[in-house]
Design a protein around this motif. Structure first.
Motif, mmCIF file in Angstrom:
data_model
loop_
_atom_site.group_PDB
_atom_site.id
_atom_site.type_symbol
_atom_site.label_atom_id
_atom_site.label_comp_id
_atom_site.label_asym_id
_atom_site.label_seq_id
_atom_site.Cartn_x
_atom_site.Cartn_y
_atom_site.Cartn_z
ATOM 1 N N UNK A 123 -44.300 -19.210 1.427
ATOM 2 C CA UNK A 123 -43.317 -19.482 0.373
ATOM 3 C C UNK A 123 -43.899 -20.087 -0.910
ATOM 4 N N UNK A 124 -45.149 -20.530 -0.826
ATOM 5 C CA UNK A 124 -45.787 -21.087 -2.035
ATOM 6 C C UNK A 124 -45.780 -20.105 -3.216
ATOM 7 N N UNK A 125 -45.792 -18.797 -2.885
ATOM 8 C CA UNK A 125 -45.865 -17.827 -4.000
ATOM 9 C C UNK A 125 -44.624 -17.891 -4.898
ATOM 10 N N UNK A 126 -43.516 -18.355 -4.328
ATOM 11 C CA UNK A 126 -42.280 -18.381 -5.140
ATOM 12 C C UNK A 126 -42.282 -19.519 -6.159
ATOM 13 N N UNK A 127 -43.314 -20.379 -6.097
ATOM 14 C CA UNK A 127 -43.434 -21.407 -7.148
ATOM 15 C C UNK A 127 -43.835 -20.754 -8.468
ATOM 16 N N UNK A 128 -44.505 -19.610 -8.380
ATOM 17 C CA UNK A 128 -45.015 -18.983 -9.607
ATOM 18 C C UNK A 128 -44.263 -17.731 -10.030
ATOM 19 N N UNK A 129 -43.450 -17.200 -9.128
ATOM 20 C CA UNK A 129 -42.690 -15.994 -9.471
ATOM 21 C C UNK A 129 -41.317 -16.084 -8.797
#
Ligand code: GLU
Length: 304
Positions: free
Chosen positions: A79-85
């Motif tokens: 879920x870390x990717x949703x911090x940037x997109x």
């Protein structure tokens, strides 16, 4: 009626339609593709496989590859990717710069060029040989070593990719890109150039019909929950500014590319790929959309 017969009947019907639209001319190599090629292929989870027309011809899958890059990043980082997109439809064109200013450089979703560029940056930061590793990942999904990049197409896009260059630099100015823009773009153009046939595409995407697990080798590419989310993103954001129309008419999660390819999946049932290079004004394959609308209507195999 059997699914193969419905596929054939739909193909026969749609091939007779007037073929409207232009190929994507902003990438010189794509403008030269025969605009009247038309192929379809379906792969079902219970082992059926059927193709018609130019379904064994390779084409660069362009934005369809964005589903594979987000899958890889999601698998590695969760879920870390949703911090940037983000995960919202944009209501703007795939290559638009407009929202980025108001959103402080965070792209609305990973299927916009801006979002796919951010995902490319994430992959570069986490892979030792980004291009090779990504290609190996894509090949591993269906154990298919015939899948490759097209250097010609990547180079052709690189030479005229002014908008993507602008997007990447703009996002970097907000601090959401870690690597050098030239490296990020080189990777982004390369991943968009991946070539597949309709058959390879429909087989490769079967993992999204199968809760994230490749039916070919039982490899878990995504957890069940992640697979559900990637399908939700394809449903809401997979067709540029025509995603609502695609849900309305076809009723399947899917992703299209400017080369005229579309792949769509029916969870627990099948994956289907269509390719016809002429694009409608929103940038989706004209015949591809018509074909899928007729196919899900006749077969009654849509998710709604
Ligand atoms: N490589 C293409 C671009 O960046 C992908 C666009 C697409 O297929 O939507 O313009």
């Amino acid at each position: 009626m059997k699914i193969e017969a419905i596929l054939q009947e739909t193909y026969n019907e749609v091939i007779g339609f007037e073929n409207i639209g232009e190929t994507a001319s902003y990438i010189p190599e794509l403008a030269g593709v025969d605009p009247d090629l038309f192929g379809v292929h379906i792969s079902t989870l219970d082992g059926k496989s059927c193709g018609i027309g130019n379904y064994q011809e390779k084409f660069s899958i362009q934005s369809i590859a964005k589903t594979l890059s987000v899958t890889y990043a999601y698998q590695m980082l969760g879920d870390k990717i949703w911090e940037k997109v983000g995960v919202e439809p944009s209501g703007t064109a795939f290559n638009s710069l407009v929202q980025l200013e108001a959103d402080y450089g965070k792209p609305r979703n990973p299927f916009l060029n801006a979002g796919a560029i951010v995902i490319s940056d994430i992959l570069i930061s986490n892979l030792s040989n980004p291009k090779d590793d990504f290609l190996d990942f894509v090949r591993s999904i269906d154990d298919n070593n015939q899948i490759a990049y097209s250097r010609k197409i990547a180079q052709s896009e690189k030479e005229v990719g002014y908008r993507n260059i602008a997007l990447c630099n703009f996002i970097k100015s907000f601090g959401l890109i870690d690597n050098e823009p030239s490296d990020v773009l080189d990777f982004y153009f390369t991943l968009c150039s991946i070539e597949m046939t309709c058959e390879e595409l429909s087989r490769t995407f079967l993992y999204l019909s199968n809760n994230g697990i490749s039916p070919k080798n039982n490899r878990e590419l995504l957890t069940e929950s992640q697979s559900k989310r990637v399908n939700a993103l394809m449903q809401t954001c997979g067709f540029y500014d025509e995603s609502g129309e695609f849900a309305f008419k076809v009723g399947l999660p899917g992703k299209s590319g400017v080369s005229g390819g579309i792949v769509a999946v029916h969870p627990d049932q099948y994956s289907i790929a269509v390719w016809s290079p002429r694009l409608n004004p929103k940038g989706n394959s004209y015949k591809g959309m018509k074909f899928l609308e007729a196919f899900t209507t006749k077969s009654r195999l849509s998710i709604f």
